[in-house]
Design an enzyme around this catalytic site. Structure first.
Site, PDB file in Angstrom:
ATOM      1  CG  ASP A 183      -1.925  -1.149   1.168  1.00  0.00           C
ATOM      2  OD1 ASP A 183      -2.181  -1.645   0.064  1.00  0.00           O
ATOM      3  OD2 ASP A 183      -2.413  -1.547   2.237  1.00  0.00           O
ATOM      4  CG  PHE A 184       0.507   6.114  -0.889  1.00  0.00           C
ATOM      5  CD1 PHE A 184       1.304   6.384  -1.980  1.00  0.00           C
ATOM      6  CD2 PHE A 184       0.265   7.124   0.031  1.00  0.00           C
ATOM      7  CE1 PHE A 184       1.858   7.640  -2.178  1.00  0.00           C
ATOM      8  CE2 PHE A 184       0.810   8.386  -0.152  1.00  0.00           C
ATOM      9  CZ  PHE A 184       1.608   8.654  -1.263  1.00  0.00           C
TER      10      PHE A 184
END
Length: 411
Positions: A183-184
């Protein structure tokens, strides 16, 4: 038409085209929750959660043993190899071995010795050129990247966010393939390879490659919550569980945990903690299969695995697959027609063999009984048969002939 009007039309067309291109809409992707943002000055991960060695030595030993077994299967008897090259008969080659005139890898050869494709064979000190054999495939490149928070695992992003591919070394004739995603706002170990087959082998759920994460969560982990996370917690896309969950300390509000899981669904670790009432404030992947996040690898930097490590890892993966017989677990189908009460496990009705049925029919005497009944029925109906079918009638025997020839001629 004046030249000025023609030029004005061309200018309008060009302006119109340019305006159309400038106003072209860019499709926006739906916003996805990436978890809590991690500040840039966040402290590095504790060295205790990382590893001193980047590659698992146990997997390296298993991979080398599997690789050796593969090569042994390709080996041949030395005297047979030399005889196939036309240097003499097999008995002649055995005699040369006894005389000490043949060596393998600079060591004297012996009777019954097996050689592999890469071995160097010498006769009287000169290298014997063996027949061209299939070269061993070159090991794909595997890159270890310490992903910091605030980077997206994608080549392009409509929002213009930084990409992990911006920090990777350039290669010619190939491209980097991300093994899974983060994920970011998730940090830690991210693998890249030049082999699509290896990437699929490491990502596919049926192979159950283990991943380990260091998780900092806010809240109190109760015994009931720990049991749910290790036995199975229900998520929107199905149940999930950790094969290992260890507490690694922390303060009263935020505690560190080390978890292990064998799949990589979207935001799975965060959703599992949220299901038991805990909020993940930091998530770091520290292991993917045989590769661990080294403590001395700074965030935003890369390190490439050695080719022999990659070959050993691939051999170990192939050996693990062959040991299970290559069986794939049954995939549960979702949706489709509902069961209407029919038993799908019911065995199909047995269809009798017509040949066997006929033989049994004759052996039981049923055929004779049926023939007798048929003859009696014909005798009873002989008097009421139509005239053409009576004996001596129109279609009976011919007059004046000794033997009947069947039906007569029609008039």
């Amino acid at each position: 038409m004046p030249q000025e009007k023609v030029s004005d039309k061309k200018e309008k067309r060009v302006e119109g085209r340019g305006k159309f291109r400038r106003n072209k809409r860019v499709r926006e992707e739906p916003f996805e929750d990436e978890g809590m943002a991690v500040p840039e000055d966040a402290p590095a991960i504790d060295a205790e959660l990382c590893a001193a060695q980047i590659f698992d030595p146990k997997v390296l030993a298993q991979g080398k043993a599997a690789k050796k077994n593969e090569l042994v299967k390709q080996s041949e008897k030395l005297h047979k190899v030399l005889a196939d090259l036309g240097l003499g008969s097999r008995r002649d080659m055995e005699q040369l071995i006894v005389e000490g005139r043949i060596s393998v890898n600079s060591e004297p050869a012996f009777l019954g010795q097996r050689v592999m494709p890469g071995d160097i064979v010498r006769l009287n000190g000169r290298i014997v050129k063996r027949m061209a054999q299939g070269k061993q495939p070159k090991a794909p490149r595997v890159l270890v990247y310490h992903k910091p928070a605030g980077q997206i695992v994608s080549m392009r992003d409509p929002q213009g966010r930084p990409s992990v591919f911006d920090n990777l070394p350039k290669i010619s004739g190939a491209r980097w393939i991300a093994v899974g995603r983060l994920d970011f706002n998730t940090e830690g170990l991210l693998l890249f390879t030049t082999s699509g087959e290896l990437a699929n082998r490491l990502m596919h759920p049926r192979y159950e490659i283990e991943r380990e994460y260091a998780v900092r969560a806010a809240g109190v982990m109760t015994d009931e919550a720990k049991e749910l996370l290790t036995t199975g917690v229900e998520l929107d896309d199905g149940p999930a569980h950790f094969s290992m969950l260890e507490e690694k300390g922390g303060d009263n509000l935020n505690r560190w945990y080390l978890v292990r899981i064998s799949e990589g669904r979207n935001r799975e670790v965060r959703r599992m903690f949220a299901a038991v009432g805990l909020t993940v404030s930091r998530l770091i992947r520290v292991r993917y299969g045989a590769v661990r996040l080294p403590a001395d690898l700074a965030r935003g930097t890369t390190r490439e695995l050695k080719p022999d490590w990659v070959q050993a890892w691939m051999a170990q993966l192939n050996a693990a697959t062959s040991s299970t017989g290559g069986k794939k677990p049954a995939v549960k189908k979702v949706g489709g027609k509902k069961n209407t009460g029919r038993s799908f496990n019911r065995k199909p009705e047995r269809i009798p063999d017509p040949m066997l049925s006929t033989v049994n029919y004759i052996a039981s005497g049923s055929l004779g009984a049926a023939q007798g009944a048929y003859g009696r029925a014909l005798a009873r109906t002989d008097d009421v048969m139509p005239p053409p079918f009576k004996k001596g009638g129109k279609f009976g025997k011919s007059k004046g002939s000794g033997k009947g020839k069947g039906f007569g001629k029609r008039r």
